[in-house]
Structures are given as structure tokens and as C-alpha cells.
Design a protein around this motif. Structure first.
Motif, short mmCIF file in Angstrom:
data_model
loop_
_atom_site.label_atom_id
_atom_site.label_comp_id
_atom_site.label_asym_id
_atom_site.label_seq_id
_atom_site.Cartn_x
_atom_site.Cartn_y
_atom_site.Cartn_z
N GLN A 94 0.83 -1.19 0.00
CA GLN A 94 0.00 0.00 0.00
C GLN A 94 0.87 1.25 0.00
N THR A 95 0.24 2.38 -0.28
CA THR A 95 0.99 3.64 -0.28
C THR A 95 0.90 4.36 1.05
N GLU A 96 0.00 3.91 1.93
CA GLU A 96 -0.11 4.47 3.27
C GLU A 96 -0.53 3.36 4.22
N PHE A 97 0.03 3.37 5.43
CA PHE A 97 -0.21 2.25 6.34
C PHE A 97 -0.08 2.72 7.78
N ARG A 98 -1.07 2.38 8.62
CA ARG A 98 -1.04 2.72 10.05
C ARG A 98 -0.42 1.55 10.82
N ILE A 99 0.47 1.88 11.74
CA ILE A 99 1.19 0.87 12.51
C ILE A 99 0.96 1.09 14.00
N PRO A 100 0.60 0.03 14.73
CA PRO A 100 0.41 0.17 16.17
C PRO A 100 1.74 0.33 16.90
N VAL A 101 1.75 1.13 17.95
CA VAL A 101 2.97 1.34 18.74
C VAL A 101 2.64 1.23 20.23
N ARG A 102 3.66 0.88 21.00
CA ARG A 102 3.54 0.84 22.46
C ARG A 102 4.52 1.85 23.05
N SER A 103 4.04 2.61 24.01
CA SER A 103 4.89 3.63 24.62
C SER A 103 6.10 2.99 25.29
#
Length: 311
Positions: A301-310
Motif C-alpha cells: 500500500q501507499t499508506e499504512f497505520r502501525i500500532p505502537v507501544r509507549s
């Protein structure tokens, strides 16, 4: 010929449901018949669900989506399951009491022991007096070495213990798992026999339950990768983000990736940097294609959301 699963933590009711579903999905043998499930609910009561045939799928016609919220969200839950058509009431296999805890197990933990009481009921009664699950289980197991039973005791506060009698310890087809992460809010125990392959199944059930209660990839937030982000050389792999969580640069320790066309992964729990400070780690590693130091696609894809942990 049975499996017992007990869990304490967020959504423990859902956790034991999914744990048995996983065992039924990959195992064979003494599964797919009766299920006796008990949960200590938030309103201070004991909620139950039972089935004689069909295993975990028979508890609710629409499966997981139909689990009552009080059971799914219960922080203390346990079940026992095996082949079909066990003596009624099926609640005898999973005695439970609000404010005290519950008892499950495998083989025949409802057998009358030397004190004239079913072993599982005796363990629960000892817990009612304030005895810890470990002490209660070991006391009953030691007093009944020739009874065909394994017992899991789970207190309402999350203390847990599992043990087999000496007779059951002689078997060659048992499985056992215990994950005690009570300091971080979750525990689970599993005992089983006559379900194959017997060596990995207890661990599978326990890890599935823990994944419900404490998923390793539960995010604290999200960042966004998009086409056109440039790569930069650095000491360690990282991503640099702006105030809105959009990735401004991908830092790579291997300078080869700055020229030419590459498929790229940047590693496990890669650091997320904002204003020169690491604030989080990535919980997902995307498959990236880069060309001459510029990001072209992320998982296609050209844009992608990624989960993060503090951090």
C-alpha cells in the motif's frame, strides 16, 4: 480424557473460551463433547454455561459473538471439557463461589476422596476458609494419591495452582501449563490428558488465553507510514515522527538501503523517535519496498497505520 483451563485477568471468560476453541481446532481425542464453564462476574455472582455434546461451539448457537458480556468480561473463569454425555449436573465438574474462586481440572476431580467429599469441592471449601490455592490443592492431592484426578484451583484474587495425584502423574499422555503473571494482571493454568498431540497443547491453550488477557501487540497509539518518506543513515534502525504521528524519516543502520531497489524490514519493536527522543516501539513490522532511499510501498500500500507501544 479431559481438559481443565482456568484464567484470571481482563476478559478471562473470553480467554478460556478461545483457549478451548484452539485446542479443539488442532487436537484430537477427548474433546468436542461436554463443556462446563463457570465465571465469577462483576456483579458478584457465578455465571455458568454447559453443553453435553459439540464442545465449545455448543455453548452458544452463534459462537463467540453470542457469549454473554458478563461471562466474556469476567476476570475469573474456568472450564472443564472432554467427550460427550457426562453425569448431570455438569456444574459438579467446575465448583465455584463468588468471592472465593473456582476449581476445575481433568480426569475425575469430582471423585469422593478420603474425607467423604468430592476432591474439587473439598479444595473449594478449604479456599473458603482462607487457605491459598496451592496449599489447598496439595493437601487434597497428597491425601488422595490413588484417586484418578488432577485439580486446578483459582482464587478470586488471581492466586492459582494446578497438580495431579500420584496416580495421574504415572500417565504418559498428560499436559500441563501454568503462566503466572499476576504482578501484571493475568494468570492461566491448564491440565489435560488423552488429547493429542499432548506435549504442545497445554502451552497452546495457555498462550491463547494470555493473548486475550494481555496481548503483546496491544497498542498505546498509532503512527502512519506513507509513500515518499526518505531513508536516512543512523546508528540503529528507527522511525522519526512528527507531532501528528506521521513518519518523517526511516533511519537505517545499513547504508546499502539508501541506493538501489530493496525489500526492507526494519526489525522487531523498532524505536519510534520524536524530537530526538524515543517515545515508543513499533508493534508491527511492515514489508517495505524502497527505491534510491525513498519509500514506495508498505505491505503493498501507499499508506499504512502501525500500532505502537509507549516506551
Amino acid at each position: 480424557m479431559t481438559i481443565g483451563i482456568a484464567a484470571h485477568g481482563p476478559n478471562a471468560g473470553l480467554a478460556v473460551f478461545r483457549a478451548l476453541a484452539a485446542v479443539e481446532a488442532v487436537g484430537r481425542g477427548a474433546i468436542g463433547g461436554f463443556v462446563s464453564l463457570a465465571a465469577l462476574t462483576a456483579d458478584g455472582s457465578v455465571a455458568r454455561a454447559t453443553a453435553q455434546r459439540g464442545g465449545i461451539a455448543a455453548l452458544w448457537a452463534n459462537g463467540e459473538a453470542a457469549i454473554p458480556a458478563a461471562i466474556a468480561s469476567a476476570t475469573t473463569a474456568g472450564l472443564m471439557s472432554s467427550g460427550p454425555d457426562r453425569p448431570e449436573p455438569l456444574s459438579q465438574f467446575t465448583p465455584a463461589e463468588a468471592g472465593v474462586g473456582l476449581v476445575t481440572g481433568h480426569r475425575m476431580p469430582n471423585t469422593i476422596g478420603v474425607n467423604g467429599v468430592n476432591l474439587n469441592d473439598e479444595v473449594l471449601a478449604l479456599m473458603r476458609t482462607g487457605m491459598a490455592p496451592a496449599e489447598a490443592v496439595e493437601q487434597v492431592v497428597r491425601a488422595n494419591p490413588d484417586v484418578d484426578a488432577g485439580i486446578i484451583a483459582l482464587a478470586a484474587d488471581g492466586r492459582i495452582h494446578a497438580a495431579n495425584t500420584a496416580l495421574v502423574e504415572k500417565r504418559g499422555d498428560t499436559g500441563r501449563a501454568l503462566i503466572d503473571a499476576r504482578e501484571s494482571g493475568a494468570v492461566v493454568a491448564v491440565l489435560h490428558n488423552a488429547i493429542h498431540p499432548h506435549r504442545p497443547l497445554a502451552s497452546l491453550a495457555a498462550e491463547v488465553a494470555m493473548d486475550v488477557m494481555q496481548p503483546d501487540d496491544r497498542p498505546d497509539g498509532w503512527i502512519t507510514l506513507h509513500e515518499g518518506v526518505r531513508l536516512a543513515a543512523g546508528a540503529v534502525n528507527a522511525v522519526e515522527i512528527d507531532a501528528d504521528g506521521a513518519v518523517e524519516a526511516i533511519v537505517v543502520a545499513d547504508a546499502r538501503f539508501l541506493s538501489g531497489c530493496w525489500s526492507l524490514g526494519i526489525g522487531y519493536e523498532t524505536g519510534v523517535i520524536r524530537r530526538a527522543e524515543q517515545i515508543a516501539v513499533m508493534l508491527y513490522e511492515p514489508y517495505m519496498v524502497v527505491n534510491d532511499g525513498v519509500l514506495r510501498t508498505i505491505d503493498g500500500q501507499t499508506e499504512f497505520r502501525i500500532p505502537v507501544r509507549s516506551s
